[in-house]
Motif scaffolding. Structure first.
Motif, PDB file in Angstrom:
ATOM      1  N   TYR A 102     -13.030  49.762  30.406  1.00 23.27           N
ATOM      2  CA  TYR A 102     -13.272  49.366  31.795  1.00 23.27           C
ATOM      3  C   TYR A 102     -13.969  48.020  31.891  1.00 23.27           C
ATOM      4  O   TYR A 102     -13.739  47.269  32.855  1.00 23.27           O
ATOM      5  N   ALA A 105     -11.127  45.683  31.624  1.00 23.34           N
ATOM      6  CA  ALA A 105     -10.273  45.728  32.813  1.00 23.34           C
ATOM      7  C   ALA A 105     -10.928  45.050  34.013  1.00 23.34           C
ATOM      8  O   ALA A 105     -10.278  44.303  34.759  1.00 23.34           O
ATOM      9  N   LEU A 108     -10.967  41.257  33.634  1.00 31.81           N
ATOM     10  CA  LEU A 108      -9.643  40.682  33.837  1.00 31.81           C
ATOM     11  C   LEU A 108      -9.206  40.760  35.294  1.00 31.81           C
ATOM     12  O   LEU A 108      -8.627  39.806  35.842  1.00 31.81           O
ATOM     13  N   ASP A 109      -9.478  41.897  35.929  1.00 30.43           N
ATOM     14  CA  ASP A 109      -8.978  42.128  37.285  1.00 30.43           C
ATOM     15  C   ASP A 109      -9.836  41.445  38.348  1.00 30.43           C
ATOM     16  O   ASP A 109      -9.304  40.850  39.293  1.00 30.43           O
ATOM     17  N   ARG A 110     -11.151  41.508  38.222  1.00 29.89           N
ATOM     18  CA  ARG A 110     -12.042  40.988  39.263  1.00 29.89           C
ATOM     19  C   ARG A 110     -12.452  39.535  39.045  1.00 29.89           C
ATOM     20  O   ARG A 110     -12.636  38.798  40.009  1.00 29.89           O
ATOM     21  N   ASP A 112     -11.003  37.374  36.433  1.00 25.83           N
ATOM     22  CA  ASP A 112      -9.985  36.544  35.783  1.00 25.83           C
ATOM     23  C   ASP A 112     -10.514  35.863  34.518  1.00 25.83           C
ATOM     24  O   ASP A 112     -10.268  34.683  34.261  1.00 25.83           O
ATOM     25  N   GLY A 168     -11.463  51.029  40.649  1.00 26.81           N
ATOM     26  CA  GLY A 168     -10.164  51.466  41.142  1.00 26.81           C
ATOM     27  C   GLY A 168     -10.092  52.943  41.427  1.00 26.81           C
ATOM     28  O   GLY A 168      -9.042  53.444  41.836  1.00 26.81           O
ATOM     29  N   LEU A 173      -6.829  50.905  37.338  1.00 32.08           N
ATOM     30  CA  LEU A 173      -6.533  49.480  37.447  1.00 32.08           C
ATOM     31  C   LEU A 173      -5.313  49.156  36.596  1.00 32.08           C
ATOM     32  O   LEU A 173      -5.222  49.565  35.433  1.00 32.08           O
ATOM     33  N   THR A 174      -4.385  48.424  37.171  1.00 36.30           N
ATOM     34  CA  THR A 174      -3.197  47.961  36.446  1.00 36.30           C
ATOM     35  C   THR A 174      -3.356  46.488  36.132  1.00 36.30           C
ATOM     36  O   THR A 174      -3.716  45.687  37.005  1.00 36.30           O
ATOM     37  N   LEU A 175      -3.097  46.118  34.898  1.00 34.31           N
ATOM     38  CA  LEU A 175      -3.361  44.756  34.431  1.00 34.31           C
ATOM     39  C   LEU A 175      -2.150  44.198  33.691  1.00 34.31           C
ATOM     40  O   LEU A 175      -1.284  44.949  33.223  1.00 34.31           O
ATOM     41  N   GLU A 176      -2.113  42.898  33.602  1.00 29.65           N
ATOM     42  CA  GLU A 176      -1.089  42.247  32.798  1.00 29.65           C
ATOM     43  C   GLU A 176      -1.522  42.228  31.336  1.00 29.65           C
ATOM     44  O   GLU A 176      -2.675  41.946  31.019  1.00 29.65           O
ATOM     45  N   THR A 259      -7.118  48.587  26.446  1.00 33.50           N
ATOM     46  CA  THR A 259      -6.731  47.949  27.708  1.00 33.50           C
ATOM     47  C   THR A 259      -5.682  46.874  27.485  1.00 33.50           C
ATOM     48  O   THR A 259      -4.725  46.748  28.254  1.00 33.50           O
TER      49      THR A 259
END
Length: 350
Positions: A102, A105, A108-110, A112, A168, A173-176, A259
Motif C-alpha cells: 500500500y 500504491a 504511485l497513485d496519489r 506520482d 481506495g 487501487l488500480t495502478l499501471e 504492487t
C-alpha cells in the motif's frame, strides 16, 4: 621398485624391505576431492543461469508465476530472519507485506512518485513499523508474541478499508505496471521478472552478509539460549528489536514488488490467511536454512493453486494434508531433506 636394507640391532641377519611409493595425493582423481563449497558454488551458478534464461523459455503466465515466487521469496527471507534466526514467532508478517504494497500504491497513485523511489520508501515505512512493534513486544515471547502479531494481521484489513479516501477502501487501487524501456526489447512480463530478480538478488546477498556478520551471530546466540547470550554480552533487547525491523523491511520490499507485478491492491488480498500461509511455507521450506525461504516461496505460490486444481471444493484440506505429509517426511523442512537422506544411507551401510 626400490629396495631398502636394514640391519637388526641384535646382530641378526639383515632384512630387506620392499617399498612401492604410492601416487602423490595431488595425482589422484580431482573430482573425488571437490569440496562441498565448490559443489554449492556450481549449483548456485547453474541456478543463476537458469533464472536469467527462464523468461525466454516460458510463456507469459509461467513467467508471471516465477515473478510471484520471487516476490514471496523476498518476504520469506525477512520472516526467516525473525523466526528462523532469532527464535521469535510472528503471525502478522502479511501485515508488513500489506504496508509495503500500500505504501507503493499510494505513492504511485496519489503522488506520482517514480517507481524506482517507491522501493526504498516502502522498505523504510515497514522498517519503522517493525522497529516500533519490536520495541513494544520485547517482554513478550512464545504464544503471547504470536497472539500480538496475529492481532496485527487481523487489524490490518479493517484499517485499510476504513481509510478509503487514501487506500481506495474495499475497491482497492488500480495502478499501471512498470513499462520496459524501448532499448531493452523486453515484453512487460519479462521486464517485471527481471526487476523482481534484481531486487531479490540484492536482498539475498544482504541477507547472507547479515548472517555472517556480528548481528547474525548474536541472533543465533539469542535463538539458542537467551540467558547464555546475555552472559556473553549480547544485548538481547537491541538485537531482537533489530530482527523485527529487518523482517518487516524485507516484507515491505516484497509488498512493493507485489504492487509492481499485480498492478492492483485491495484489503482482501492481505487477509490473515496470507500470514499463516507464509509461516507455513517457511516451516516447510526449512526454518533457519539459507535456502529455506526459496523452497517456501515455491510452496506458497504453487501448492494452493495445485490443491484447488485437485479439488475445487476443499483446497484448504488438501493444502493442510500436504503440509502434514511434508512435516512427517522432512521434520527440518525440505532444505534439510538431502542431508537427512544422506545420513540415512550412511546408517544403513554401517
Amino acid at each position: 621398485m626400490t629396495k631398502a636394507h636394514a640391519t637388526s640391532g641384535t646382530g641378526g641377519p639383515a632384512t630387506t624391505a620392499t617399498e612401492e611409493p604410492g601416487p602423490a595425493p595431488s595425482a589422484r582423481p580431482g573430482w573425488r576431492h571437490v569440496s562441498v563449497r565448490h559443489w554449492r558454488g556450481a549449483a548456485a551458478a547453474a541456478l543463476v543461469v537458469m533464472a536469467a534464461l527462464a523468461p525466454w523459455q516460458l510463456e507469459p503466465f509461467r513467467v508471471f508465476q516465477l515473478t510471484m515466487v520471487l516476490v514471496y521469496l523476498v518476504a520469506l527471507i525477512g520472516l526467516n530472519v525473525l523466526v528462523g534466526h532469532s527464535g521469535q514467532i510472528s503471525l502478522g508478517h502479511g501485515a508488513f507485506f500489506a504496508v509495503g504494497a500500500y505504501s507503493t500504491a499510494i505513492l504511485l497513485d496519489r503522488y506520482d512518485v517514480p517507481y524506482v523511489l517507491t522501493l526504498p520508501s516502502a522498505m523504510a515505512v515497514a522498517f519503522l513499523l517493525g522497529l516500533a512493534l519490536g520495541a513494544s513486544a520485547l517482554r513478550l515471547r512464545g504464544l503471547y508474541l504470536a497472539l500480538v502479531t496475529l492481532a496485527l494481521a487481523i487489524f490490518c484489513v479493517p484499517l485499510l478499508k476504513r481509510f478509503g479516501s487514501i487506500t481506495g477502501g474495499s475497491q482497492g487501487l488500480t495502478l499501471e505496471k512498470p513499462t520496459p524501456p524501448a532499448w531493452t526489447g523486453l515484453a512487460e512480463d519479462q521486464w517485471l521478472y527481471y526487476l523482481a530478480l534484481g531486487v531479490t538478488a540484492a536482498m539475498f546477498l544482504t541477507y547472507a552478509g547479515l548472517l555472517r556478520s556480528r548481528v547474525g551471530r548474536a541472533l543465533h546466540a539469542i535463538r539458542d539460549n537467551e540467558t547464555a547470550a546475555e552472559v556473553m554480552g549480547v544485548r538481547r533487547s537491541f538485537y531482537k528489536t533489530v530482527a523485527f525491523a529487518w523482517s518487516a523491511m524485507y516484507a515491505g520490499a516484497g509488498g512493493c514488488l507485489y504492487t509492481w507485478t499485480i498492478g492492483f491492491v485491495s484489503p482482501d488480498s492481505f487477509a490473515v490467511s496470507l500470514s499463516i500461509t507464509m509461516l507455513a511455507g517457511l516451516v516447510v521450506g526449512g526454518l533457519g536454512s539459507r535456502w529455506g525461504p526459496a523452497l517456501g516461496a515455491l510452496f506458497v505460490m504453487y501448492v494452493p493453486s495445485l490443491s484447488q486444481d485437485v479439488n475445487e471444493a476443499a483446497p484448504g484440506v488438501i493444502f493442510g494434508l500436504l503440509i502434514i505429509a511434508v512435516m512427517f517426511a522432512a521434520p527440518t523442512g525440505l532444505a534439510g531433506l538431502p542431508a537427512r537422506l544422506a545420513r540415512s544411507v550412511r546408517t544403513r551401510k554401517e
